[in-house]
Design a protein around this motif. Structure first.
Motif, PDB file in Angstrom:
ATOM      1  N   ASN A  59      47.983  43.271  30.920  1.00  0.00           N
ATOM      2  CA  ASN A  59      47.160  43.824  31.963  1.00  0.00           C
ATOM      3  C   ASN A  59      47.377  44.963  32.842  1.00  0.00           C
ATOM      4  OD1 ASN A  59      45.045  43.310  34.804  1.00  0.00           O
ATOM      5  ND2 ASN A  59      44.076  43.349  32.830  1.00  0.00           N
ATOM      6  N   ASP A 115      43.362  47.661  39.824  1.00  0.00           N
ATOM      7  CA  ASP A 115      43.952  46.092  39.809  1.00  0.00           C
ATOM      8  C   ASP A 115      44.310  45.746  38.084  1.00  0.00           C
ATOM      9  OD1 ASP A 115      44.052  43.427  39.838  1.00  0.00           O
ATOM     10  OD2 ASP A 115      41.857  43.173  39.784  1.00  0.00           O
ATOM     11  N   VAL A 118      46.380  40.622  36.820  1.00  0.00           N
ATOM     12  CA  VAL A 118      46.242  39.889  35.698  1.00  0.00           C
ATOM     13  C   VAL A 118      44.900  39.849  34.883  1.00  0.00           C
ATOM     14  CG1 VAL A 118      47.883  37.730  36.120  1.00  0.00           C
ATOM     15  CG2 VAL A 118      45.498  37.888  37.120  1.00  0.00           C
ATOM     16  N   VAL A 147      40.898  45.926  36.201  1.00  0.00           N
ATOM     17  CA  VAL A 147      41.125  46.121  34.624  1.00  0.00           C
ATOM     18  C   VAL A 147      40.848  44.839  33.952  1.00  0.00           C
ATOM     19  CG1 VAL A 147      43.088  46.896  32.964  1.00  0.00           C
ATOM     20  CG2 VAL A 147      43.121  47.749  35.472  1.00  0.00           C
ATOM     21  N   VAL A 149      39.351  42.371  33.958  1.00  0.00           N
ATOM     22  CA  VAL A 149      38.667  41.392  34.639  1.00  0.00           C
ATOM     23  C   VAL A 149      39.298  41.170  36.234  1.00  0.00           C
ATOM     24  CG1 VAL A 149      40.587  39.336  33.588  1.00  0.00           C
ATOM     25  CG2 VAL A 149      38.392  38.319  34.821  1.00  0.00           C
TER      26      VAL A 149
END
Ligand SMILES: NC(=O)C1=CN([C@@H]2O[C@H](COP(=O)(O)OP(=O)(O)OC[C@H]3O[C@@H](n4cnc5c(N)ncnc54)[C@H](OP(=O)(O)O)[C@@H]3O)[C@@H](O)[C@H]2O)[C@@H](O)CC1
Ligand SMILES: Nc1ncnc2c1ncn2[C@@H]1O[C@H](COP(=O)(O)OP(=O)(O)O)[C@@H](O)[C@H]1O
Ligand SMILES: [K+]
Length: 483
Positions: A59, A115, A118, A147, A149
């Motif tokens: 991520n 973001d 995670v 990003v 979620v």
């Protein structure tokens, strides 16, 4: 139909796709899509300040590669490396493009915060320093893009333990994840943009689905030239009591406005009088004891709103549940079932429409636990109770054995007002009596109910304002016409 998947389903599909393309292809596709969306959000890329929150996994890699693309277009890109390790290729690409690493103070000055802490690899509560960064991003003035979620949201369930990044937009890759549709996760996402990375052919049957207007239009029973009121579907409603009459009036209103062929309403005298005054279209019966035989033939029943939970109500519920047609049970009817689950043993389908408090009584699980983990509990309810279950709330979930959980996304928080649930049970009853399966009937009912609430809430100015439950029923014909 919009579909969504668990993290495991996404990973399995990604593995299958990855075996067919050169290494790094998927991340390149993801990062390219992400950078295009980010660029579109900035008034101009050149000179804008972009801060990447980078976690230890892929991520973070997506964020770094997307950052590199923005840096090449002249953005000032700074990466906060928060993980115990960093995606090496992504970091090299960013540095090569003129980006740099930085301390946490840069968050404050960012135009755009990406973001990448995670994604689908996240598990449990956000640990430090991720948690502090998530809070800092939420407090900073810049736009926040998640990003895949929002970090802290469980991609498979929408569960949020502790803090999560509150995004203004979520860019997700390959397919939608359950957690982007289901609250509380959904409320952290903002609008969701899907970037195609070629996953489509490798996706399994979805875990979660959401009906569109077109799906509902296709499913809705509509009268044909040879229709008559009986063939369209006769709905029986047992609701209200001498003490509570409003719920009955609202449930009958929902049913009639949703297009019932005929509504047969049966209750105590006071409730019958109120319904007769408000809805002359309904055929009414004052019940004399716990028998519904004199009400006449119906294709489905709605049982429960405002009927009370005393001895007489229990006997009446028993009589309705003893029939061999589908029964939708709501409100007081659910309390009666919670006290005697043996009433659920029947030959025809039973549909339950609890809110979290009612489901808490049915499953004997605290309400807060249900609200924090709605997907798990609606599935558990189906398994334990052997019924089709619609769980109401900010996101409404509909579950049936061996089918994807359906999420209704059409509502508005203005629906949180007394009596709207009674209208919903009437709508669903009409669709059930019109021949839809319990699963389709409550899914379509929730969709129409949400659209009608939106239409009632959006006044002359286009802003949103308060609604009364009956307004939802009133808007139904217009909403159905528009589909
Ligand atoms: N696979 C593909 O083809 C593609 C994948 N793509 C992208 O990859 C993403 C998935 O990447 P992933 O598997 O590396 O996991 P990811 O979400 O980065 O996080 C894992 C690390 O986070 C940490 N961590 C976990 N929980 C935590 C917590 N509560 N609090 C704090 N830290 C926590 C934990 O790190 P550790 O504890 O080991 O330091 C763990 O190792 C996916 O969402 C998408 O963006 C796209 O490029 C498209 C192609
Ligand atoms: N925050 C919210 N956002 C969207 N819909 C909501 C929200 N809160 C409640 N609702 C909807 O409003 C309705 C309330 O039903 P219910 O709790 O049974 O109320 P009542 O018993 O007063 O009729 C349900 O359809 C529910 O999904
Ligand atoms: K993220």
């Amino acid at each position: 139909m919009r579909t969504a998947y668990t993290s495991d389903q996404i990973r399995t599909a990604e593995r299958a796709l990855m075996a067919t393309v050169p290494e790094g292809t998927l991340m390149r596709r993801a990062a390219t899509g992400l950078s295009v969306v980010c660029a579109g959000l900035l008034p101009g890329v050149y000179g804008s300040r972009v801060v990447l929150l980078v976690g230890s996994g892929d991520n973070g890699g997506d964020a770094l590669y997307a950052g590199a693309r923005l840096a090449r277009r002249g953005a000032r890109v700074e990466a906060i490396l928060a993980g115990s390790r960093t995606h090496a290729g992504g970091l090299a690409a960013l540095l090569d493009a003129g980006g740099r690493t930085a301390g946490t103070d840069v968050i404050e000055r960012a135009d755009l915060i990406v973001d990448g802490l995670v994604g689908i690899g996240g598990a449990g509560e956000l640990r430090e320093p991720y948690r502090t960064l998530a809070l800092a991003a939420g407090a900073a003035p810049g736009l926040v893009v998640a990003v895949d979620v929002p970090s802290g949201v469980d991609a498979s369930t929408g569960r949020v333990d502790g803090e999560a990044v509150r995004a203004q937009l979520t860019v997700t890759f390959g397919a939608c994840k359950n957690g982007l549709l289901v609250d509380p996760g959904r409320s952290f996402c903002g609008p969701v943009e899907l970037v195609d990375i070629g996953l489509g052919p490798y996706l399994p049957d979805p875990d979660v689905a959401s009906l569109t207007d077109d799906d509902v239009a296709d499913l809705l029973p509509r009268p044909e030239a040879e229709s008559d009121k009986y063939r369209r579907g006769v709905l029986g409603i047992v609701a209200g009591s001498d003490r509570f009459t409003g719920a009955a009036v609202l449930a009958v209103g929902g049913a009639i406005r949703a297009g019932a062929g005929l509504v047969r309403f049966a209750s105590a005298e006071t409730a019958v009088r109120q319904v007769r005054n408000r809805w002359p279209e309904a055929i009414t019966t004052v019940l004399d004891g716990p028998s519904v035989a004199e009400v006449g033939r119906v294709q489905a029943w709605v049982l429960g709103p405002g009927m009370g939970t005393g001895e007489e109500a229990v006997a009446l519920a028993r009589a309705v549940l003893a029939t061999d047609v589908p029964v939708l049970v709501d409100a007081d009817g659910l309390t009666i079932l919670a006290n005697d689950r043996s009433l659920l043993r029947r030959s025809a389908p039973t549909v339950l429409t609890p809110h979290a408090g009612e489901l808490s009584r049915l499953l004997d699980v605290p309400r807060e636990r249900i609200e924090a983990a709605r997907m798990e509990h609606v599935r558990r309810a189906v398994a334990e109770l052997g019924a089709i279950v619609l769980l109401k709330g900010s996101t409404t979930l509909i579950a049936e054995q061996d089918r994807p959980v359906r999420v209704n996304t059409t509502g508005t928080p203005w629906l949180a007002t007394g009596g709207t649930g009674d209208v919903l049970s009437g709508i669903a009853g009409t669709l059930l009596s019109g021949g839809l399966s319990g699963y389709d009937a409550v899914s379509c009912a929730a969709h129409l109910h949400g659209l009608a609430a939106q239409a009632a809430s959006t006044g002359i100015s286009g802003g949103h304002g308060p609604i009364a439950a009956m307004d939802v029923a009133t808007m139904l014909p217009q909403v159905i016409r528009s589909l």
